[in-house]
Each structure stands twice: as C-alpha cells, then as structure tokens.
Scaffold this motif. Structure first.
Motif, PDB file in Angstrom:
ATOM      1  N   ARG A  58       0.862  -1.173   0.000  1.00  0.00           N
ATOM      2  CA  ARG A  58       0.000   0.000   0.000  1.00  0.00           C
ATOM      3  C   ARG A  58       0.902   1.227   0.000  1.00  0.00           C
ATOM      4  NH1 ARG A  58      -2.918  -0.676   5.267  1.00  0.00           N
ATOM      5  NH2 ARG A  58      -4.071   1.192   4.597  1.00  0.00           N
ATOM      6  N   ILE A  59       0.519   2.230  -0.777  1.00  0.00           N
ATOM      7  CA  ILE A  59       1.465   3.282  -1.141  1.00  0.00           C
ATOM      8  C   ILE A  59       0.961   4.676  -0.761  1.00  0.00           C
ATOM      9  CG2 ILE A  59       2.668   4.389  -3.063  1.00  0.00           C
ATOM     10  CD1 ILE A  59       3.604   1.536  -2.588  1.00  0.00           C
ATOM     11  N   ALA A  60       1.902   5.491  -0.276  1.00  0.00           N
ATOM     12  CA  ALA A  60       1.710   6.938  -0.168  1.00  0.00           C
ATOM     13  C   ALA A  60       2.916   7.599  -0.814  1.00  0.00           C
ATOM     14  CB  ALA A  60       1.578   7.375   1.285  1.00  0.00           C
ATOM     15  N   VAL A  61       2.670   8.653  -1.572  1.00  0.00           N
ATOM     16  CA  VAL A  61       3.766   9.394  -2.182  1.00  0.00           C
ATOM     17  C   VAL A  61       3.562  10.883  -1.942  1.00  0.00           C
ATOM     18  CG1 VAL A  61       3.965   7.668  -4.026  1.00  0.00           C
ATOM     19  CG2 VAL A  61       2.728   9.802  -4.464  1.00  0.00           C
ATOM     20  N   CYS A  62       4.651  11.616  -2.079  1.00  0.00           N
ATOM     21  CA  CYS A  62       4.545  13.075  -2.163  1.00  0.00           C
ATOM     22  C   CYS A  62       5.351  13.525  -3.357  1.00  0.00           C
ATOM     23  CB  CYS A  62       5.026  13.749  -0.877  1.00  0.00           C
ATOM     24  SG  CYS A  62       6.820  13.731  -0.626  1.00  0.00           S
ATOM     25  N   ASP A  63       5.044  14.710  -3.841  1.00  0.00           N
ATOM     26  CA  ASP A  63       5.793  15.301  -4.941  1.00  0.00           C
ATOM     27  C   ASP A  63       5.553  16.808  -4.895  1.00  0.00           C
ATOM     28  OD1 ASP A  63       7.072  13.691  -7.573  1.00  0.00           O
ATOM     29  OD2 ASP A  63       6.801  15.854  -7.816  1.00  0.00           O
ATOM     30  N   VAL A  64       6.483  17.566  -5.446  1.00  0.00           N
ATOM     31  CA  VAL A  64       6.350  19.023  -5.438  1.00  0.00           C
ATOM     32  C   VAL A  64       5.596  19.523  -6.664  1.00  0.00           C
ATOM     33  CG1 VAL A  64       8.512  19.555  -6.648  1.00  0.00           C
ATOM     34  CG2 VAL A  64       7.636  21.127  -4.879  1.00  0.00           C
ATOM     35  N   SER A  65       5.462  18.676  -7.682  1.00  0.00           N
ATOM     36  CA  SER A  65       4.803  19.071  -8.924  1.00  0.00           C
ATOM     37  C   SER A  65       3.352  18.622  -8.929  1.00  0.00           C
ATOM     38  CB  SER A  65       5.529  18.462 -10.129  1.00  0.00           C
ATOM     39  OG  SER A  65       4.750  18.583 -11.304  1.00  0.00           O
ATOM     40  N   GLU A  66       2.433  19.570  -8.953  1.00  0.00           N
ATOM     41  CA  GLU A  66       1.017  19.214  -8.986  1.00  0.00           C
ATOM     42  C   GLU A  66       0.664  18.530 -10.301  1.00  0.00           C
ATOM     43  OE1 GLU A  66      -2.289  18.166  -7.707  1.00  0.00           O
ATOM     44  OE2 GLU A  66      -1.105  19.397  -6.325  1.00  0.00           O
ATOM     45  N   GLU A  67       1.309  18.914 -11.365  1.00  0.00           N
ATOM     46  CA  GLU A  67       1.054  18.273 -12.655  1.00  0.00           C
ATOM     47  C   GLU A  67       1.437  16.793 -12.611  1.00  0.00           C
ATOM     48  OE1 GLU A  67       2.366  18.683 -17.378  1.00  0.00           O
ATOM     49  OE2 GLU A  67       3.093  20.128 -15.888  1.00  0.00           O
ATOM     50  N   THR A  68       2.598  16.509 -12.042  1.00  0.00           N
ATOM     51  CA  THR A  68       3.044  15.120 -11.917  1.00  0.00           C
ATOM     52  C   THR A  68       2.115  14.342 -11.001  1.00  0.00           C
ATOM     53  OG1 THR A  68       5.331  15.836 -12.243  1.00  0.00           O
ATOM     54  CG2 THR A  68       5.001  13.648 -11.311  1.00  0.00           C
ATOM     55  N   LEU A  69       1.691  14.972  -9.914  1.00  0.00           N
ATOM     56  CA  LEU A  69       0.768  14.324  -8.986  1.00  0.00           C
ATOM     57  C   LEU A  69      -0.573  14.025  -9.636  1.00  0.00           C
ATOM     58  CD1 LEU A  69       1.445  16.323  -5.711  1.00  0.00           C
ATOM     59  CD2 LEU A  69       1.758  13.863  -5.999  1.00  0.00           C
ATOM     60  N   ALA A  70      -1.063  14.941 -10.448  1.00  0.00           N
ATOM     61  CA  ALA A  70      -2.356  14.741 -11.104  1.00  0.00           C
ATOM     62  C   ALA A  70      -2.309  13.515 -12.009  1.00  0.00           C
ATOM     63  CB  ALA A  70      -2.744  15.980 -11.900  1.00  0.00           C
ATOM     64  N   ALA A  71      -1.229  13.373 -12.759  1.00  0.00           N
ATOM     65  CA  ALA A  71      -1.083  12.202 -13.626  1.00  0.00           C
ATOM     66  C   ALA A  71      -0.986  10.940 -12.790  1.00  0.00           C
ATOM     67  CB  ALA A  71       0.146  12.361 -14.508  1.00  0.00           C
ATOM     68  N   PHE A  72      -0.256  11.010 -11.693  1.00  0.00           N
ATOM     69  CA  PHE A  72      -0.109   9.847 -10.814  1.00  0.00           C
ATOM     70  C   PHE A  72      -1.459   9.431 -10.219  1.00  0.00           C
ATOM     71  CE2 PHE A  72       0.556   7.937  -6.649  1.00  0.00           C
ATOM     72  CZ  PHE A  72       1.486   6.953  -6.919  1.00  0.00           C
TER      73      PHE A  72
END
Length: 262
Positions: A38-52
C-alpha cells in the motif's frame, strides 16, 4: 521459505516514497505495488501528482516541498492516517543543484540544494522514526555515487550526498536496537532527463559538446553504461525483503562501478 521467496518483500507493506509520482520514485512505487504494498507518495509538482492520481487512484498522493519542515510533518501525518502506519520509507526526493566553480556559485542555490537534498531527509526521518520503530521497519535514503567520490563543479550536490551517507550510518547505529534497518542507495549515472541536464550543464561549463561530455562520463564507469531507474527500484525491494533482513548501515552503490566523477 524458499530462497526465491526470501527475495520478495512481504505483501501488505505500508510504503511512503518521497518524490514518488515520477522518475526513479515512480519506478520504486511500481515495484512495491507489484508485490502488494500500500502506497503513499509526495511530490512538489502538482502536474506530476495529477497524472499519478489518475493512474494510481488507490495510492495517497500529497503535494509537498520536502525542503519545508512543516509541509513534511503534515504529509507524513496524512500518510500515517491513510496507511495506518509505515513499514518502509524511501527518502527519494532531491535536486541536481547548480554547476559551477565555487567562487561563482550563488549561495542561495547552495542553501536550496542542501535543504532539498539533505535537510529533507532529516525532516522525513524525524517524522517517521516512531512509526518505523513500531513496525520494526526500513528507511532507505537515496544518495548518489557523489556521496563517495569528489565531484568538481558540483560541490553543493556532493556535499549533501556525503552528508546523507553519514546520516544513514549514524541512524543505523541509533535505530538498530529498535529493529529498524537504515541503508543508503548510491545510484550512478541514471539514464533519463535529469542526467541529460547535468551533462549539458557540465559540457557548457567546460566548453565541450554534449556528446563529448557523455563519452567522458561513461569512460569512468567500469561497465561503460548508465544504470536505470529499475536498478534502483529492485535494490529497494531487496533491502526490504526477508533476504535483506540483516543489511543495515550500508551505502550500496548501484552504478556499474563509477570510478571517477567529472
């Protein structure tokens, strides 16, 4: 348990990967998902997060600048709540930082690189340590071969990565009695957009072509090739498998044996 099964992480691991929505982090996430984590991630790019989020709707994906201590605390809280605890934390976030002679570097860029590449790993470890002690889990810090070799014109990056090695080995000694394993992975020249940017910047700094600079980089790798994000991801999986149960405090190079950094 067969030897083959010793190489497979247990199903149901609760895994947090920083900068996990793209690049190397994404491949690490994909590897853990393949074994039922089970996964949690963070990222600084909202664009990258949206695709994820669109592609991995069952994972928690949080916008977070890991150089911001309060943002990290909030992100870890969300991950803890979503997953019910943490078994594996992969400190993957980082930036390349500036390229240039030390007298020409902007001190602001130095500070930004240290905050993003080194301070962030402390912030994440600080916030997740109790979770990992409770689960007797694993912390993996992504460093670089620049953490074991000198790296001219890349002093901010190299300084941060050397710091990660000391941080890793010290934490392994500190947290080992609580059953927590702490290791660092030192990728070498990882194929992809980031290394193309690094090679371009170095080529410009030295006044040579991109092709010549790439050739110089690979000439200093024993295997004469770049490594892939998959190489880093599979090392993470091994370290958190039963087969890696007694590996801690190590700085593991995944690099084809880089001999010198230019």
């Amino acid at each position: 348990m067969t030897l083959a099964n010793l190489l497979r992480p247990d199903a149901g691991l609760r895994v947090l990967v920083t900068a996990g929505a793209g690049g190397i982090g994404r491949r690490i996430v994909e590897g853990y998902r393949e074994v039922g984590a089970r996964i949690a991630v963070c990222d600084v790019s909202e664009e990258t997060l949206a695709a994820f989020r669109n592609e991995v709707p069952d994972a928690l994906a949080v916008n977070c600048d890991v150089a911001d201590r309060e943002a990290v605390a909030d992100m870890v809280h969300q991950a803890r709540e979503a997953l019910g605890g943490l078994d594996v934390v992969v400190n993957n976030a980082g930036i390349a930082g500036p390229t240039g002679a030390v007298e020409d570097l902007d001190p602001v860029e130095w500070e930004r690189t240290i905050r993003t590449d080194l301070d962030s790993q402390f912030y994440v470890a600080h916030e997740t340590a109790r979770d990992l002690k409770e689960s007797r889990g694993s912390l993996i810090n992504i460093a670089s071969v620049a953490g074991r070799l000198g790296y001219a014109y890349r002093t901010p990056y190299a300084s941060a990565k050397w710091g990660i090695i000391g941080f890793t080995k010290s934490l392994a000694a500190e947290m080992g009695p609580d059953g927590v394993r702490v290791n660092a992975i030192l990728p070498g020249i990882v194929e992809g957009e980031r290394i193309r940017g690094v090679i371009s910047a170095r080529a410009q700094a030295l006044g040579v072509s991109y092709e010549e600079m790439e050739k110089r980089y690979l000439a200093n790798v024993s295997l004469r090739r770049m490594v892939s994000a998959d190489d880093v991801a599979t090392t993470c999986l091994f370290l958190t498998s039963p087969g890696g149960a007694n590996i801690s405090g190590q700085a593991i190079s995944v690099c084809g044996n880089v001999e010198v950094l230019m």
